[in-house]
Scaffold this active site. Structure first.
Site, PDB file in Angstrom:
ATOM      1  CB  THR A  49       9.808  69.434  26.565  1.00 51.83           C
ATOM      2  OG1 THR A  49       8.947  70.572  26.403  1.00 51.83           O
ATOM      3  CG2 THR A  49      10.845  69.752  27.624  1.00 51.83           C
ATOM      4  CB  CYS A  50       6.396  67.204  23.333  1.00 51.96           C
ATOM      5  SG  CYS A  50       5.805  66.870  24.975  1.00 51.96           S
TER       6      CYS A  50
END
Lengths: 424, 275
Positions: A49-50
């Site tokens: 994910t970020c």
């Protein structure tokens, strides 16, 4: 049990490094299958994910497994090992389990308690499942991570209060009005935060949306986005009479709404409550308006204060959550160690079954004239005896005791079960 | 049997009150609503037993048991619980019990220390009006009692919102509009009941003394009560006065109700006095 977790997150690595290590787009599929082929790796799932890149693995050997995975990462992303090794955390066994549970329960998130991470984790495992890179152990780990996260959510108030300004606005609106769907809402001006809060309100049921902007066209565009109606700037005061919630965010250098104007509006609307959120800086609405009855005016600092209090509350709840996670980690560890004895128990049962069948066969050959009823009784008797005999060792092996490894070895020796079995 | 039932009801109300007070101090939002269900369950058992004890007493006395302070307090408490359950069913505001049950318990406690014997009814009161008139009056006043509770809840929640310190009960209390709505609904129930009670009282007085109105203290104070709630309804309908002021007025109104109920009996001479 050899569970290994490697990863970087927002605390250990900066955005740049996280980007370089990310498995987005096509890289996810090739990454998962590539990692599955790394020596020592038996099962793997990958979360990217970020805020984090994490590998959940079940390996043959912790040390060489970690080393091989690092090699793979370096080659796959084309980064020298030195560039990421310091930022990479490596957790093994109980620490690894705890880490997965903490991530799932959103205790490791940038905003503690935010709910998205659980969904992302589920997706990551579903993807690995579809690529057949996980097995019994990681599947169970994921199932337990989800149930632990749910337990944390229901038994603590970790995700209860809004921790962003735009959500805080919705939370407050719900404590002022009965139901939002019958309320009308005016967006005065524009701006990222204001539009986000507007979107949250619409998502929470507000249907009647008015957009006011100094440039009518811009207002018109925004109104379309919210399925609302654009109103000319000159008319906004008149429209306030029918408006229950106002979000104000304009660049005006001074107050656009003062107390006298608001008093008139309140009289016209028969003092029905109004919730005004002024997130403009400098403020666009006279703060004195909050002193009026049935008017609730919050500026950006007020909302921030609400958010800060909620954050503090979450920290307290996080401590409770850690205790729940400790419990669940313990449960998982005893489950994995009970796995160790499963192959032995299976072999023991097979052995007993074989002996029983062999002897029954001999018996049948010896007394071929025996009628069916009696034969059945003999079969029943032999089954009962074998079951009774293997019951105590089975129970003992299932128990989570210190000397289980010795017991397993002893049973194998005593019953002549070979050691080549499927024990991992 | 009557005594046992009454004591049992008192005990259950006491338990419900303890739970409701714990609820208030615990703060934070309801995690799984389990506590408020426990509260409702215990209060519900108390209510059923209480109902049985009133029916018992009704059967023994042959008329609605509201002719002594003991009976009246108990019956008033019963009416409040009745309305509380009606609202709980309709609006499901779990935390309301925390504001209502203590009131019920205090009424029951004061009832329990008062003399309990059943006395013969004076000839003046022997009329079918007794049941009708008092039942209407008690139910109306009970609605005002619950409105008082919601008025306090409103002020608490309104205070949180205005001061912007969202601590304690903020999460548990419903929206102020919900509270205002319940408060208003209760007054629209209580007001017609009180009006009917005054009318039936006047008719009864006429049949006994030949005059509708005798300026008896209780009559006067009931009239004051009636005017206060009439004012609440009037200004809401005309000027749209609502929220805080309505909440304050409904609190003030109930204080007058309490004075009418207890004060008149203890301090003033009245035909409504209990023997």
């Amino acid at each position: 049990m050899k569970i290994l977790v490697l990863g970087v997150n927002h605390k250990t690595a900066n955005v740049e490094l996280r980007e370089r290590l990310a498995f987005n787009g096509d890289k996810l599929e090739s990454g998962v299958s590539g990692l599955h082929n790394v020596p020592d790796v038996r099962e793997i799932a990958l979360l990217s994910t970020c805020n984090r890149v994490e590998l959940y693995t079940y390996v043959n050997n912790i040390v060489s497994g970690a080393d091989n995975i690092k090699k793979f990462l370096s080659a796959f992303h084309n980064i020298p090992r030195n560039d990421f090794e310091k930022s990479l955390y490596v957790h093994a066994d109980s620490d690894a389990i705890r880490h997965v549970f903490r991530v799932a329960s959103s205790l490791d998130s940038m905003v503690v308690g935010e709910p998205q991470i659980l969904g992302q984790l589920k997706d990551a495992f579903d993807f690995a499942l579809s690529k057949k890179t996980t097995g019994v152990l990681l599947n169970k780990l994921m199932k337990k991570a989800i149930s632990t996260a749910k337990r944390v959510r229901t038994e603590t108030r970790i995700a209860e209060n809004a921790v962003s300004i735009s959500f805080a606005a919705v939370e407050l609106a719900k404590k002022i009005f009965i139901d939002l769907s019958s309320k009308s809402f005016m967006l005065l001006g524009a701006g990222e935060m204001a539009e986000l809060a507007a979107r949250h309100l619409v998502n929470n049921g507000v249907r009647d949306v008015l957009v006011v902007n100094r440039t009518y066209e811009r207002g018109y565009e925004l109104a379309k986005e919210f399925n609302g109606k654009a109103v000319k700037f000159e008319d906004f005061l008149h429209e306030l009479i029918h408006t229950d919630i106002i979000i104000c965010s304009t660049g005006a250098p001074s107050y656009m709404l003062n107390k006298e104007q608001m008093q008139k509006v309140m009289k016209e609307r028969k003092h029905k409550p109004v919730f005004i959120i002024d997130i403009s800086v400098p403020r666009n609405i006279d703060p004195d308006i909050n002193k009026m009855e049935n008017v609730y005016l919050y500026d950006v600092d007020d909302l921030q204060e609400v958010v800060d209090t909620n954050m503090l509350e979450r920290q307290k709840e996080a401590e409770k959550a850690e205790k729940i996670i400790d419990e669940e980690v313990q449960k998982f560890i005893s489950w994995t160690s009970s796995l160790q004895s499963v192959p032995t128990i299976v072999s023991l049962r097979q052995k007993a079954e074989e002996i029983k069948n062999e002897e029954l066969e001999k018996f049948k050959n010896k007394y071929p004239d025996m009628d069916d009823e009696k034969m059945k009784a003999v079969e029943y008797l032999t089954t009962a005896i074998t079951n009774k005999l293997i019951h105590p060792p089975t129970v003992t092996l299932k128990e989570d005791t210190e000397d289980r490894d010795e017991l397993i070895a002893m049973i194998k020796k005593l019953y002549g079960i070979n050691g080549d079995d499927n024990e991992e | 049997m009557r005594t046992i039932l009454f004591e049992l009801a008192l005990t259950f109300y006491f338990a419900a009150t303890i739970i409701s007070i714990i609820e208030i101090f615990k703060g934070g939002p309801n995690i799984n609503k389990k506590e408020s269900r426990v509260l409702l369950f215990i209060a519900g058992i108390g209510f059923v037993i209480h109902t049985a004890s009133i029916i018992y007493r009704y059967a023994a006395a042959g008329h609605l048991p509201i002719t002594s302070m003991h009976e009246a307090s108990s019956f008033f408490a019963w009416c409040i619980v009745l309305i509380f359950f009606f609202l709980e069913y309709r609006y499901r505001v779990g935390i309301m019990g925390s504001f209502i049950m203590p009131m019920v318990f205090i009424l029951m406690l004061s009832s329990s220390v008062l003399p309990r014997e059943i006395r013969p009814l004076s000839p003046v009161l022997q009329s079918y009006w007794l049941g009708i008139h008092t039942f209407l009056a008690f139910l109306g006043n009970a609605a005002f009692a619950v409105a008082f509770g919601t008025g306090i809840m409103y002020l608490v929640q309104e205070h949180y919102l205005k001061s912007k310190h969202l601590g304690g009960l903020f999460q548990r209390l419903p929206s102020i509009q919900t509270l205002a709505e319940i408060n208003y609904r209760l007054i629209t129930i209580g007001f017609p009941l009180l009006t009917l009670a005054i009318i039936t009282g006047a008719l009864w007085a006429e049949s006994v003394w030949g005059t509708y109105w005798r300026w008896d203290p209780k009559e006067v104070w009931s009239l004051i009560t009636w005017f206060i709630y009439a004012l609440v309804l009037h200004i809401r309908l005309t000027a749209g006065w609502r929220g805080k002021r309505a909440a304050i007025l409904s609190i003030a109104g109930f204080i007058v109700v309490l004075f009418t109920f207890f004060g008149v009996n203890l301090l003033l001479k009245s035909i409504h006095r209990f023997p």
